[in-house]
Design a protein around this motif. Structure first.
Motif, PDB file in Angstrom:
ATOM      1  N   GLU A 120       0.830  -1.197   0.000  1.00  0.00           N
ATOM      2  CA  GLU A 120       0.000   0.000   0.000  1.00  0.00           C
ATOM      3  C   GLU A 120       0.871   1.256   0.000  1.00  0.00           C
ATOM      4  N   LEU A 121       0.570   2.168  -0.910  1.00  0.00           N
ATOM      5  CA  LEU A 121       1.359   3.393  -1.066  1.00  0.00           C
ATOM      6  C   LEU A 121       0.436   4.612  -1.034  1.00  0.00           C
ATOM      7  N   PRO A 122      -0.094   4.952   0.142  1.00  0.00           N
ATOM      8  CA  PRO A 122      -1.033   6.074   0.224  1.00  0.00           C
ATOM      9  C   PRO A 122      -0.438   7.406  -0.233  1.00  0.00           C
ATOM     10  N   ASP A 123       0.861   7.603  -0.041  1.00  0.00           N
ATOM     11  CA  ASP A 123       1.486   8.861  -0.447  1.00  0.00           C
ATOM     12  C   ASP A 123       1.442   9.072  -1.955  1.00  0.00           C
ATOM     13  N   LYS A 124       1.354   7.963  -2.710  1.00  0.00           N
ATOM     14  CA  LYS A 124       1.323   8.061  -4.166  1.00  0.00           C
ATOM     15  C   LYS A 124      -0.048   8.514  -4.680  1.00  0.00           C
ATOM     16  N   ALA A 125      -1.016   8.598  -3.769  1.00  0.00           N
ATOM     17  CA  ALA A 125      -2.359   9.045  -4.162  1.00  0.00           C
ATOM     18  C   ALA A 125      -2.585  10.502  -3.788  1.00  0.00           C
ATOM     19  N   LYS A 126      -1.572  11.142  -3.247  1.00  0.00           N
ATOM     20  CA  LYS A 126      -1.745  12.504  -2.729  1.00  0.00           C
ATOM     21  C   LYS A 126      -2.015  13.539  -3.823  1.00  0.00           C
ATOM     22  N   ASP A 127      -1.676  13.225  -5.056  1.00  0.00           N
ATOM     23  CA  ASP A 127      -1.874  14.186  -6.140  1.00  0.00           C
ATOM     24  C   ASP A 127      -3.321  14.261  -6.625  1.00  0.00           C
ATOM     25  N   PHE A 128      -4.152  13.294  -6.235  1.00  0.00           N
ATOM     26  CA  PHE A 128      -5.559  13.348  -6.626  1.00  0.00           C
ATOM     27  C   PHE A 128      -6.258  14.430  -5.811  1.00  0.00           C
ATOM     28  N   SER A 129      -6.944  15.335  -6.479  1.00  0.00           N
ATOM     29  CA  SER A 129      -7.604  16.451  -5.797  1.00  0.00           C
ATOM     30  C   SER A 129      -8.650  15.979  -4.791  1.00  0.00           C
ATOM     31  N   ASP A 130      -9.295  14.844  -5.076  1.00  0.00           N
ATOM     32  CA  ASP A 130     -10.347  14.335  -4.200  1.00  0.00           C
ATOM     33  C   ASP A 130      -9.880  13.173  -3.341  1.00  0.00           C
ATOM     34  N   LYS A 131      -8.603  13.142  -3.006  1.00  0.00           N
ATOM     35  CA  LYS A 131      -8.060  12.029  -2.218  1.00  0.00           C
ATOM     36  C   LYS A 131      -8.790  11.859  -0.884  1.00  0.00           C
ATOM     37  N   GLY A 132      -9.357  12.952  -0.367  1.00  0.00           N
ATOM     38  CA  GLY A 132     -10.085  12.880   0.889  1.00  0.00           C
ATOM     39  C   GLY A 132     -11.380  12.087   0.792  1.00  0.00           C
ATOM     40  N   GLY A 177      -6.025   9.666 -12.925  1.00  0.00           N
ATOM     41  CA  GLY A 177      -7.161  10.534 -12.642  1.00  0.00           C
ATOM     42  C   GLY A 177      -7.732  11.132 -13.913  1.00  0.00           C
ATOM     43  N   TYR A 178      -8.744  11.952 -13.724  1.00  0.00           N
ATOM     44  CA  TYR A 178      -9.361  12.651 -14.843  1.00  0.00           C
ATOM     45  C   TYR A 178      -8.633  13.969 -15.096  1.00  0.00           C
ATOM     46  N   GLN A 179      -8.995  14.637 -16.158  1.00  0.00           N
ATOM     47  CA  GLN A 179      -8.307  15.874 -16.530  1.00  0.00           C
ATOM     48  C   GLN A 179      -8.410  16.956 -15.464  1.00  0.00           C
ATOM     49  N   ASP A 180      -9.447  16.892 -14.631  1.00  0.00           N
ATOM     50  CA  ASP A 180      -9.604  17.895 -13.580  1.00  0.00           C
ATOM     51  C   ASP A 180      -8.811  17.551 -12.330  1.00  0.00           C
ATOM     52  N   GLY A 181      -8.058  16.441 -12.384  1.00  0.00           N
ATOM     53  CA  GLY A 181      -7.211  16.064 -11.264  1.00  0.00           C
ATOM     54  C   GLY A 181      -7.867  15.165 -10.236  1.00  0.00           C
ATOM     55  N   ASN A 182      -9.146  14.833 -10.435  1.00  0.00           N
ATOM     56  CA  ASN A 182      -9.862  13.975  -9.496  1.00  0.00           C
ATOM     57  C   ASN A 182      -9.765  12.498  -9.880  1.00  0.00           C
ATOM     58  N   PHE A 183      -9.905  11.643  -8.873  1.00  0.00           N
ATOM     59  CA  PHE A 183      -9.935  10.202  -9.107  1.00  0.00           C
ATOM     60  C   PHE A 183     -11.375   9.701  -9.227  1.00  0.00           C
ATOM     61  N   TYR A 184     -12.302  10.362  -8.579  1.00  0.00           N
ATOM     62  CA  TYR A 184     -13.710   9.982  -8.551  1.00  0.00           C
ATOM     63  C   TYR A 184     -13.888   8.541  -8.067  1.00  0.00           C
TER      64      TYR A 184
END
Length: 204
Positions: free
Chosen positions: A121-133, A154-161
């Protein structure tokens, strides 16, 4: 005959691609290869039960555990798929509802793949997603792991959804890239004493 690269530019191995398509697009015969245009088939969403069947078939899970979900009956076509998923460890049993016919979400797909492949598990690698929360805590590390491998993005808006429903085409791509980069998953099972029940509302 159209090649895999005609419809799926990310595919460069027809052998792996054909294996994935045979499982994803023909699951439960809802969208049988040969009778339905592949481009149309891939717009269809995948349900939880259908994704379990895909994973069980691709990995080769065949051992099972008793099913306790209140909305999964022995007469249901997916009963055995759920039983295998529990034994494999990627479905947590509860006495509540599984909602097997509900469309599976992006974060649910990622979590199952992370568990099946036993990824670090690499949670730090998901930090760039705007909706990581909005990503569930027990899934964030797997999102980071697959993002680091360039299997998901992610999508063009930076979200993972994370709660977005997943189409057959998207599942096809994710599984193809997973097998292409990580090869086939090793078949392992939980011993019965390791299988723990979750809260009734886990899959709500």
């Amino acid at each position: 005959t159209r090649r895999s690269s005609d419809l799926f530019p990310w595919s460069h191995s027809n052998l792996v691609f054909d294996k994935v398509v045979a499982n994803v697009c023909s699951v439960k015969l809802r969208c049988p290869v040969g009778n339905t245009p592949l481009s149309y088939c891939c717009l269809e969403n995948i349900t939880r039960a259908e994704f379990y069947k895909i994973i069980n078939s691709l990995v080769g899970y065949n051992k099972s555990y008793a099913v306790s979900f209140s909305d999964v009956k022995k007469s249901d076509w997916y009963y055995d798929e759920v039983a295998r998923g529990i034994k494999a460890g990627y479905i947590i049993p509860t006495t509540g509802n599984l909602h097997p016919n509900r469309p599976i979400t992006r974060q649910e797909v990622v979590k199952i793949l992370g568990q099946v492949y036993k990824l670090e598990e690499l949670p730090d690698k998901a930090k760039d997603f705007s909706d990581k929360g909005e990503i569930k805590e027990d899934t964030l590390g797997y999102v980071g792991a697959l993002a680091d491998l360039k299997i998901i993005e992610g999508y063009q808006d930076g979200n993972f959804y994370p709660k977005k429903e997943v189409s057959r085409g998207e599942v096809c791509k994710i599984i193809y890239l997973t097998i292409d980069k990580l090869k086939d998953a090793k078949v392992t099972y939980l011993v019965d004493s390791e299988i723990k029940f979750g809260p009734r509302g886990l899959y709500e």
